[in-house]
Design an enzyme around this catalytic site. Structure first.
Site, PDB file in Angstrom:
ATOM      1  N   TYR A  67     -20.058  25.641  96.321  1.00  0.00           N
ATOM      2  CA  TYR A  67     -21.196  25.523  95.413  1.00  0.00           C
ATOM      3  C   TYR A  67     -20.980  24.384  94.422  1.00  0.00           C
ATOM      4  CZ  TYR A  67     -24.905  27.001  92.176  1.00  0.00           C
ATOM      5  OH  TYR A  67     -26.020  27.050  91.385  1.00  0.00           O
ATOM      6  N   ASP A  68     -19.821  24.393  93.752  1.00  0.00           N
ATOM      7  CA  ASP A  68     -19.547  23.385  92.711  1.00  0.00           C
ATOM      8  C   ASP A  68     -19.615  21.970  93.284  1.00  0.00           C
ATOM      9  OD1 ASP A  68     -18.910  25.799  91.568  1.00  0.00           O
ATOM     10  OD2 ASP A  68     -16.905  25.236  90.911  1.00  0.00           O
ATOM     11  N   GLU A  69     -18.861  21.738  94.357  1.00  0.00           N
ATOM     12  CA  GLU A  69     -18.805  20.392  94.936  1.00  0.00           C
ATOM     13  C   GLU A  69     -20.079  20.054  95.703  1.00  0.00           C
ATOM     14  OE1 GLU A  69     -16.865  18.398  93.845  1.00  0.00           O
ATOM     15  OE2 GLU A  69     -14.765  18.989  93.855  1.00  0.00           O
ATOM     16  N   VAL A  80     -23.430  38.457  85.981  1.00  0.00           N
ATOM     17  CA  VAL A  80     -22.986  39.381  84.946  1.00  0.00           C
ATOM     18  C   VAL A  80     -24.153  40.155  84.325  1.00  0.00           C
ATOM     19  CG1 VAL A  80     -22.962  37.623  83.120  1.00  0.00           C
ATOM     20  CG2 VAL A  80     -21.465  39.608  82.952  1.00  0.00           C
TER      21      VAL A  80
END
Length: 320
Positions: free
Chosen positions: A148-150, A190
């Site tokens: 996801y991040d990259e 969360v």
């Protein structure tokens, strides 16, 4: 010649953010083509729009080319919670990268303005606080969150290269934690986790010691910012942080949810996930200056609205 009424494509349009964006665009008088492959999107989120004369739904995966005629493109397609994006990490990366290539190619052909829903995850586990847009991040490129991040970082690269090389009119927003009605009850985020657990009087699961911080932006505030960014003058490429600079610890959030629901839930503590950031808070000076925008919905009010949504959802799902 540009149509009198703007025709807009929203990828990921049946998801949490996408469905709220479709609502807003329809309310503003646009024609909307909603595209979703329903990997995490939900038809219930846009069911109320299906009979609308200016709304069209297409089941399509953005990793494959799409040929439609539109004036603007909002690219929101991608699983956005760890539970979902880690379920099929290769597909997650493909969605971010191939999806960006396909949507940018469409924007290039149509000379359409295109918005990219990037993420605060491009900052990784930050060592700068709060995070401003010129911070380059601290991301683990081989960890379990990297798909996801990259993927999102590469999508930003593609957007700016299409802008520089082909003159595509781009808008890039880095979206921080957003919550509200239509969140998936099992997405592992969360806010939804805590609310569902509290409504069931189940133990509320806190990872780590609960002192890590997040900033929570109510969905209506975020959609307003996204629309303003798309309407900003030419050259407002971004990236622009969009989120709420109010910072809360995870434990504070859990205690507030218990209070608002009147829950009998206890707090239970579990190990912190790999690469989970300890602090996440946006510097929104650029959004204030460029868009004249800042969040207006306080956390308590936003949580109350979200709790009502989940309470109705759980009641509907209850047997008998």
């Amino acid at each position: 010649m540009k149509r009198a009424r703007t025709r807009v494509l929203v990828t990921g349009g049946a998801g949490f953010l996408g469905s709220h964006l479709c609502d807003r665009l329809i309310a503003d008088g646009n024609e909307v083509i909603c595209v979703d492959n329903f990997f995490t999107g939900n038809k219930d989120n846009i069911a109320h729009l299906l009979g609308h004369p200016r709304f069209e739904l297409l089941r399509h995966d953005v990793t494959f080319p799409l040929y439609v005629e539109v004036d603007e493109i909002y690219n929101l397609a991608c699983p956005a919670s760890p539970v979902h994006y880690q379920n099929d990490p290769v597909q997650t990366t493909k969605t971010s990268v191939h999806g960006a290539i396909n949507m940018l190619g469409l924007a290039k052909r149509l000379r359409a303005r295109i918005f990219q829903a990037s993420t605060s995850e491009v900052y990784g586990d930050p060592d700068q606080h709060p995070q401003s847009e010129d911070y380059r991040g601290n991301v683990n490129p081989i960890g379990p969150r990297a798909c996801y991040d990259e993927g999102k970082r590469c999508a930003e690269t593609l957007f700016f290269d299409y802008h520089r090389q082909h003159g595509v009119d781009i808008r890039v927003a880095r979206i921080f934690n957003t919550y509200g009605p239509r969140m998936h009850p099992n997405d592992g985020r969360v806010v939804s986790n805590f609310i569902v657990q509290a409504l069931r009087n189940a133990p509320i699961t806190i990872h780590g010691d609960g002192r890590q911080t997040r900033s929570f932006c109510y969905v209506d505030d975020l959609i307003e910012a996204i629309v303003r960014l798309m309407q900003a003058p030419e050259g407002a490429t971004g990236p622009v942080n969009l989120g709420n600079p109010g910072e809360f610890t995870i434990r504070e959030l859990a205690e507030q949810v218990i209070g608002l629901t009147g829950s009998r839930s206890d707090l239970v503590f579990r190990p912190l996930p790999v690469d989970d950031p300890m602090q996440r808070c946006p510097d929104i000076a650029r959004a204030r200056a460029l868009l004249g925008w800042e969040p207006r919905v306080p956390l308590r009010e936003g949580l109350e609205r979200t709790i009502r949504y989940f309470a109705a959802l759980l009641a509907e799902a209850a047997p008998g």
